[in-house]
Write a protein that holds these residues in place. Structure first.
Motif, mmCIF file in Angstrom:
data_model
loop_
_atom_site.group_PDB
_atom_site.id
_atom_site.type_symbol
_atom_site.label_atom_id
_atom_site.label_comp_id
_atom_site.label_asym_id
_atom_site.label_seq_id
_atom_site.Cartn_x
_atom_site.Cartn_y
_atom_site.Cartn_z
ATOM 1 N N LEU A 17 0.973 -1.413 -0.215
ATOM 2 C CA LEU A 17 0.105 0.184 0.121
ATOM 3 C C LEU A 17 0.765 1.239 -0.160
ATOM 4 O O LEU A 17 0.222 2.483 -0.441
ATOM 5 N N GLU A 18 2.205 0.586 0.285
ATOM 6 C CA GLU A 18 2.743 2.120 0.469
ATOM 7 C C GLU A 18 4.083 2.021 -0.999
ATOM 8 O O GLU A 18 4.406 1.095 -0.902
ATOM 9 N N PRO A 19 4.091 2.982 -1.760
ATOM 10 C CA PRO A 19 5.294 3.356 -2.488
ATOM 11 C C PRO A 19 6.846 2.945 -2.368
ATOM 12 O O PRO A 19 7.263 2.001 -3.342
ATOM 13 N N TRP A 20 7.117 3.126 -1.263
ATOM 14 C CA TRP A 20 8.204 2.833 -1.339
ATOM 15 C C TRP A 20 8.632 1.464 -1.538
ATOM 16 O O TRP A 20 9.799 0.404 -1.654
ATOM 17 N N ARG A 21 7.507 0.462 -1.055
ATOM 18 C CA ARG A 21 7.293 -0.779 -1.235
ATOM 19 C C ARG A 21 7.299 -1.365 -2.100
ATOM 20 O O ARG A 21 7.489 -2.632 -2.213
ATOM 21 N N VAL A 22 6.684 -1.189 -2.918
ATOM 22 C CA VAL A 22 6.608 -0.887 -4.218
ATOM 23 C C VAL A 22 7.282 -1.465 -5.168
ATOM 24 O O VAL A 22 7.669 -2.000 -6.042
ATOM 25 N N LEU A 94 14.715 -7.229 7.120
ATOM 26 C CA LEU A 94 14.957 -6.191 5.870
ATOM 27 C C LEU A 94 14.235 -5.179 6.540
ATOM 28 O O LEU A 94 12.814 -5.302 6.482
ATOM 29 N N ASP A 95 14.923 -4.238 6.322
ATOM 30 C CA ASP A 95 14.131 -3.204 6.946
ATOM 31 C C ASP A 95 13.674 -2.720 8.366
ATOM 32 O O ASP A 95 14.368 -2.306 9.037
ATOM 33 N N ARG A 96 12.855 -3.393 8.595
ATOM 34 C CA ARG A 96 12.052 -3.417 9.409
ATOM 35 C C ARG A 96 12.780 -4.729 10.448
ATOM 36 O O ARG A 96 12.131 -5.825 10.023
ATOM 37 N N ASN A 97 12.916 -4.236 12.358
ATOM 38 C CA ASN A 97 12.870 -5.641 12.660
ATOM 39 C C ASN A 97 12.612 -6.365 13.533
ATOM 40 O O ASN A 97 11.352 -6.040 13.361
ATOM 41 N N GLN A 146 10.652 0.130 14.316
ATOM 42 C CA GLN A 146 11.992 0.033 15.073
ATOM 43 C C GLN A 146 11.910 1.362 14.384
ATOM 44 O O GLN A 146 12.435 2.632 15.321
ATOM 45 N N PRO A 147 11.786 1.125 13.304
ATOM 46 C CA PRO A 147 12.422 2.461 12.114
ATOM 47 C C PRO A 147 11.615 3.490 12.844
ATOM 48 O O PRO A 147 12.799 5.096 12.738
ATOM 49 N N ALA A 148 10.248 3.268 13.453
ATOM 50 C CA ALA A 148 10.088 5.360 14.041
ATOM 51 C C ALA A 148 10.473 5.663 14.886
ATOM 52 O O ALA A 148 11.079 6.125 15.354
ATOM 53 N N ASP A 150 13.579 4.711 16.490
ATOM 54 C CA ASP A 150 14.750 4.881 15.414
ATOM 55 C C ASP A 150 15.287 6.609 15.190
ATOM 56 O O ASP A 150 15.689 7.336 15.213
ATOM 57 N N ARG A 151 14.221 7.162 14.006
ATOM 58 C CA ARG A 151 14.360 8.712 13.185
ATOM 59 C C ARG A 151 13.365 10.027 14.146
ATOM 60 O O ARG A 151 13.955 10.060 14.028
ATOM 61 N N SER A 152 12.996 9.556 15.268
ATOM 62 C CA SER A 152 12.311 10.227 16.403
ATOM 63 C C SER A 152 13.512 10.382 17.344
ATOM 64 O O SER A 152 14.053 10.968 17.647
ATOM 65 N N ASP A 175 0.974 5.974 10.788
ATOM 66 C CA ASP A 175 1.768 4.810 10.268
ATOM 67 C C ASP A 175 1.362 4.984 9.339
ATOM 68 O O ASP A 175 1.614 3.749 8.182
ATOM 69 N N TRP A 176 2.324 5.459 8.550
ATOM 70 C CA TRP A 176 3.728 5.801 7.672
ATOM 71 C C TRP A 176 2.267 6.299 6.654
ATOM 72 O O TRP A 176 2.738 6.061 5.541
ATOM 73 N N LYS A 177 1.304 6.454 6.132
ATOM 74 C CA LYS A 177 0.092 6.870 5.673
ATOM 75 C C LYS A 177 0.245 8.185 5.502
ATOM 76 O O LYS A 177 -0.372 8.863 6.468
ATOM 77 N N HIS A 201 7.686 11.161 9.412
ATOM 78 C CA HIS A 201 9.040 10.246 9.810
ATOM 79 C C HIS A 201 9.351 8.687 8.301
ATOM 80 O O HIS A 201 10.128 8.074 7.414
ATOM 81 N N ASN A 202 8.330 9.299 6.944
ATOM 82 C CA ASN A 202 8.301 9.541 5.376
ATOM 83 C C ASN A 202 8.142 9.905 4.959
ATOM 84 O O ASN A 202 7.016 10.895 5.704
ATOM 85 N N ASP A 203 8.005 10.247 3.426
ATOM 86 C CA ASP A 203 8.149 10.736 2.577
ATOM 87 C C ASP A 203 6.391 10.988 2.415
ATOM 88 O O ASP A 203 5.899 12.483 2.021
ATOM 89 N N VAL A 227 11.535 11.486 4.561
ATOM 90 C CA VAL A 227 12.548 10.229 4.747
ATOM 91 C C VAL A 227 12.161 9.112 3.557
ATOM 92 O O VAL A 227 10.979 8.587 3.258
ATOM 93 N N ASP A 228 13.009 8.403 2.617
ATOM 94 C CA ASP A 228 12.951 8.214 1.679
ATOM 95 C C ASP A 228 13.413 7.887 -0.004
ATOM 96 O O ASP A 228 14.409 7.674 -0.197
ATOM 97 N N GLY A 229 13.329 9.450 0.076
ATOM 98 C CA GLY A 229 13.902 9.282 -1.048
ATOM 99 C C GLY A 229 13.317 9.255 -2.375
ATOM 100 O O GLY A 229 14.451 9.261 -3.019
ATOM 101 N N LEU A 248 17.541 10.030 2.150
ATOM 102 C CA LEU A 248 17.572 8.757 0.916
ATOM 103 C C LEU A 248 17.487 7.785 2.571
ATOM 104 O O LEU A 248 17.689 7.403 3.103
ATOM 105 N N TYR A 249 16.267 6.754 1.804
ATOM 106 C CA TYR A 249 16.761 5.181 2.652
ATOM 107 C C TYR A 249 15.802 4.026 1.301
ATOM 108 O O TYR A 249 14.948 3.867 1.156
ATOM 109 N N PRO A 250 17.187 3.764 0.973
ATOM 110 C CA PRO A 250 16.866 2.868 0.101
ATOM 111 C C PRO A 250 16.916 1.431 -0.179
ATOM 112 O O PRO A 250 16.660 0.812 1.979
HETATM 113 C C1 FRU Z 1 7.101 1.729 3.746
HETATM 114 C C2 FRU Z 1 7.390 2.463 4.675
HETATM 115 C C3 FRU Z 1 8.455 3.543 3.936
HETATM 116 C C4 FRU Z 1 9.440 3.734 5.654
HETATM 117 C C5 FRU Z 1 9.582 2.343 5.542
HETATM 118 C C6 FRU Z 1 10.534 1.923 7.272
HETATM 119 O O1 FRU Z 1 5.948 0.945 4.365
HETATM 120 O O2 FRU Z 1 6.498 2.557 5.797
HETATM 121 O O3 FRU Z 1 8.260 4.696 3.768
HETATM 122 O O4 FRU Z 1 10.763 4.519 5.362
HETATM 123 O O5 FRU Z 1 8.013 1.479 5.614
HETATM 124 O O6 FRU Z 1 9.707 1.107 7.810
#
Ligand code: FRU
Length: 295
Positions: A17-22, A94-97, A146-148, A150-152, A175-177, A201-203, A227-229, A248-250
């Motif tokens: 549902l989020e562009p970064w995941r696509v 990957l990404d979230r722990n 954890q990313p939320a 840590d970013r805070s 919730d990233w939305k 916490h994200n774009d 964040v994300d870029g 950037l959050y590759p």
């Molecule tokens: C996508 C996302 C990204 C963010 C990452 C953090 O689901 O919300 O925008 O950087 O997850 O885990």
């Protein structure tokens, strides 16, 4: 595996549902296509922990050769990661722990470093070290991730030193939305006459807040940072001046697949791989758009 058979790698994705995941899915698929001995299976948990638990259990039953997982949240997915490890399946988180160190490898950006970089940017944008002043809205990602946190934490490690900065909201998560951030910001705009900066916490959340401010006719008085870029998302918004900056959050898609293959071929892999970040502002946004054929 039999000599004529491919490695079967299962990837459990939290949501699309989020562009970064696509983009993440595109990256992992593109890498899998370069690997002739890999069959990649992707399960989309549709942003639901229960579905993601079931997806992973399904991969365990299928006896995949390796499991890659990008968890929706930490607590709810820890059990199945343990289960996979118990079943002798190597697990790449990957990404979230998750709440255990019992995995093969973790790959992701350093979100504390990113939070600090956001802090430095915000301090500079609001007057400079020791002199920064203004009202700041922080919109949190998922509280169970954890990313939320840590970013805070990284952000506050820098920003809290500035006595002139005021933080208007108390841990409000969208919730990233984008749409939920729009709602939080709409309420904040109603409650506070003066807002100087929004840190999402994200774009998508930074942009949702921007849209709310725009609808209230106040977007010109406020700076927005995310964040994300992603080139076709955050970088475009920075280039248009809608966001002041993004970091950037590759996606760990390509690296995750490469690391799994490395392990399956019998090589050792490190416990943690940290992906790089960089600040993206009006200065370098055009260059990034050009590199990605978007300008
Ligand atoms: C996508 C996302 C990204 C963010 C990452 C953090 O689901 O919300 O925008 O950087 O997850 O885990």
């Amino acid at each position: 595996r039999a000599a004529d058979k491919k490695w079967r790698i299962g990837f459990s994705q939290a949501t699309t549902l989020e562009p970064w995941r696509v983009q993440f899915n595109k990256d992992i698929k593109a890498e899998a296509e370069k690997q002739p001995d890999v069959e990649l299976l992707i399960a989309d948990a549709e942003d639901k922990t229960e579905k993601q638990v079931a997806d992973v259990e399904n991969f365990i039953r299928q006896e995949v050769n390796a499991l890659l997982i990008s968890p929706k949240e930490s607590a709810g997915l820890t059990g199945v990661v343990d289960k996979a490890i118990d079943a002798k399946i190597p697990v790449f988180v990957l990404d979230r722990n998750v709440d255990t160190q019992r995995y093969t490898q973790f790959i992701g950006g350093d979100n504390v470093v990113i939070g600090k970089a956001v802090g430095d940017f915000v301090v500079k944008a609001l007057g400079g070290p020791g002199k920064a002043a203004g009202n700041v809205v922080e919109i949190w990602g998922g509280l169970g991730t954890q990313p939320a946190h840590d970013r805070s934490d990284g952000f506050h490690a820098v920003a809290d030193k500035e006595t002139g900065l005021k933080f208007l909201l108390d841990k409000q998560s969208a919730d990233w939305k984008q749409n939920l951030a729009y709602d939080i910001m709409t309420t904040a705009l109603r409650n506070f006459e003066k807002i100087d900066l929004v840190y999402g916490h994200n774009d998508p959340m930074a942009y949702g807040a921007y849209l709310a401010a725009k609808d209230a006719g106040r977007e010109k008085e406020i700076k927005f940072v995310g964040v994300d870029g992603l080139p076709n998302e955050g970088v475009v918004w920075v280039n248009k001046g809608e966001l002041a900056a993004t970091f950037l959050y590759p996606t760990p898609g390509a690296e995750g697949l490469r690391q799994a293959v490395k392990l399956l071929k019998g090589e050792k892999v490190e416990k943690t791989i940290v992906l790089p970040t960089m600040a993206i502002t009006k200065e370098n946004a055009p260059e990034i758009l050009k590199q990605n054929g978007l300008m």
